[in-house]
Design a protein around this motif. Sequence first.
Motif, mmCIF file in Angstrom:
data_model
loop_
_atom_site.group_PDB
_atom_site.id
_atom_site.type_symbol
_atom_site.label_atom_id
_atom_site.label_comp_id
_atom_site.label_asym_id
_atom_site.label_seq_id
_atom_site.Cartn_x
_atom_site.Cartn_y
_atom_site.Cartn_z
ATOM 1 N N ARG A 292 0.817 -1.218 0.000
ATOM 2 C CA ARG A 292 0.000 0.000 0.000
ATOM 3 C C ARG A 292 0.848 1.264 0.000
ATOM 4 O O ARG A 292 0.517 2.250 -0.680
ATOM 5 N N HIS A 293 1.959 1.250 0.734
ATOM 6 C CA HIS A 293 2.731 2.477 0.930
ATOM 7 C C HIS A 293 4.070 2.496 0.194
ATOM 8 O O HIS A 293 4.680 3.555 0.059
ATOM 9 N N GLY A 294 4.559 1.334 -0.268
ATOM 10 C CA GLY A 294 5.875 1.282 -0.877
ATOM 11 C C GLY A 294 6.953 1.086 0.172
ATOM 12 O O GLY A 294 6.761 1.419 1.355
ATOM 13 N N LEU A 295 8.099 0.543 -0.229
ATOM 14 C CA LEU A 295 9.134 0.171 0.733
ATOM 15 C C LEU A 295 9.848 1.372 1.344
ATOM 16 O O LEU A 295 10.049 1.428 2.552
ATOM 17 N N LYS A 296 10.257 2.311 0.514
ATOM 18 C CA LYS A 296 11.093 3.411 1.012
ATOM 19 C C LYS A 296 10.451 4.201 2.147
ATOM 20 O O LYS A 296 11.099 4.461 3.165
ATOM 21 N N PRO A 297 9.167 4.572 2.065
ATOM 22 C CA PRO A 297 8.576 5.365 3.149
ATOM 23 C C PRO A 297 8.389 4.599 4.457
ATOM 24 O O PRO A 297 8.232 5.228 5.509
ATOM 25 N N VAL A 298 8.392 3.262 4.408
ATOM 26 C CA VAL A 298 8.011 2.506 5.603
ATOM 27 C C VAL A 298 9.141 1.639 6.168
ATOM 28 O O VAL A 298 8.949 1.003 7.206
ATOM 29 N N LEU A 299 10.300 1.604 5.524
ATOM 30 C CA LEU A 299 11.334 0.674 5.964
ATOM 31 C C LEU A 299 11.748 0.917 7.409
ATOM 32 O O LEU A 299 11.904 -0.027 8.192
ATOM 33 N N PHE A 300 11.930 2.179 7.800
ATOM 34 C CA PHE A 300 12.335 2.461 9.177
ATOM 35 C C PHE A 300 11.228 2.084 10.155
ATOM 36 O O PHE A 300 11.501 1.586 11.255
ATOM 37 N N LYS A 301 9.988 2.298 9.756
ATOM 38 C CA LYS A 301 8.871 1.896 10.619
ATOM 39 C C LYS A 301 8.858 0.379 10.806
ATOM 40 O O LYS A 301 8.586 -0.117 11.908
ATOM 41 N N LEU A 302 9.150 -0.358 9.724
ATOM 42 C CA LEU A 302 9.214 -1.813 9.835
ATOM 43 C C LEU A 302 10.322 -2.241 10.787
ATOM 44 O O LEU A 302 10.176 -3.210 11.541
ATOM 45 N N CYS A 303 11.440 -1.528 10.762
ATOM 46 C CA CYS A 303 12.537 -1.826 11.689
ATOM 47 C C CYS A 303 12.096 -1.617 13.135
ATOM 48 O O CYS A 303 12.424 -2.416 14.016
ATOM 49 N N CYS A 304 11.358 -0.539 13.380
ATOM 50 C CA CYS A 304 10.847 -0.290 14.734
ATOM 51 C C CYS A 304 9.899 -1.394 15.179
ATOM 52 O O CYS A 304 9.976 -1.886 16.319
ATOM 53 N N TRP A 409 17.997 3.616 8.837
ATOM 54 C CA TRP A 409 17.817 5.037 8.570
ATOM 55 C C TRP A 409 18.636 5.485 7.355
ATOM 56 O O TRP A 409 18.186 6.291 6.552
ATOM 57 N N TYR A 410 19.853 4.919 7.218
ATOM 58 C CA TYR A 410 20.752 5.336 6.140
ATOM 59 C C TYR A 410 20.729 4.392 4.936
ATOM 60 O O TYR A 410 21.521 4.564 4.005
ATOM 61 N N ALA A 411 19.844 3.395 4.925
ATOM 62 C CA ALA A 411 19.791 2.452 3.806
ATOM 63 C C ALA A 411 19.472 3.182 2.507
ATOM 64 O O ALA A 411 18.456 3.886 2.416
#
Length: 441
Positions: A292-304, A409-411
């Motif tokens: 739904r949102h795409g990987l780049k905007p949510v990757l850090f949220k997934l890490c959390c 964060w820096y990926a």
Amino acid sequence: MNRSPLQWVPSGYFAMAMGYVMLTSVTSIMFKNLGMDNGRAAQYSSMLILAYTIKPLFAPVVEMYRTKKFFVLVTQMLLGLGFGAVALVMGMPGSMALMMALFWIMSFIGATMDIASDGVYVTSLDSRNQSLYCGVQGLSWNIGPVVASGVLVYLSGRLHTDYGMDWEGAWQIVFLSVSVLLLAMTAWHWRVMPEGARAAETPESLGQAAFILRDAFKTFFEKRGVWTMMAFALLYRVSIGLLEKIGPFFMVDPIEKGGLGMSNELLGIVYGTYGLLAVLAGSLAGGWYLARHGLKPVLFKLCCVLNIPIATFLLMAIYQPTNLWVIGAGVVVEKFTFGFGSVGFMIYLMQQLAPGKYTTTHYAFGTGLMGMCGMLTGMVSGHLQQAMGYVSYFWLVMVATIPSFIVTWYAPFHHAEQTEVELGLPSSGAHDDADPVRAAR
């Protein structure tokens, strides 16, 4: 005949997970049942991750020779026969040395199966379908650990407690069951799995194969932002690596040693029911959220989501609950967030680290780094826990989440809009670029 990915993606990744988790995780419970302390049990099982760590060294063979499906079928069959052989030698004089030798060989077979299975997925599906089925892929893989660590551990406990079998006999039944399951998977995948992209030519000599490997390494390290992507692959799951072996030990160790005093049966129930439902829900929710949102905007949220809920184990170590519902709730939180947070990791490797003329090999580099993290953390985790106790150890695990946040964060994202050619997929006009032998020449 074009078959739906739903016919082979779930079973393919479930088989991958079963082989990996049986070798590198469930064996630690078996070793503990057979009398090993936490340090040695965790260390011995973690040593079997080595093959998964160095698999990029033999990935070019899978990349170049015959088809990906051929390697999937051969390795699944050999792995199934290997688990059957372990069941046969268990209990014989010197059986521990024989089992470790078999496990060691099987780990290389399992690593080859991983390379080939990932290769079928990456080269048979375009980038849109990779994203579309990423939730199914993650879900199917995550079911494997729950079945292995839940259902099969529960079976071993029931056989030991209710049927009076010694631990060796109980685990023999477990390994025979896995053997039959993998052989059945082999027959199924022979019918439904696509071939995967194959090279037009096979290497003609070891020298040529070595040249291809050198070129694969060279092109890998020429990727923009490669060191940051490598750090991401290595450190994203470092806290999970520290928790993987010790979590089950914590559940079954007696109260006086800081554990929860559960039996194998209860451990299996918690992981095989609560954990199974949680990982199913987490993987599906993570796949939907990512699509739904795409990987780049949510990757850090997934890490959390992946890391912060590990605090549930710290809380359980402090309060040592005896209520099964409370323990189950802690496992549900950990498994749901693991399933949710892991989806983005694999897609990042596929769509940011792997693209190029050696897609399968470069993806194996990324998963090899993940394996190295699991091996190193697993080898020290048991010894650290014994020295620190469970409460202090779980505090350490919480501190170990910090590197995951930094690398996420820096990926870098250099392939926001990938085409089939960029992914090395066998679509129109891309066959020559997807052929690693021809491309290297």
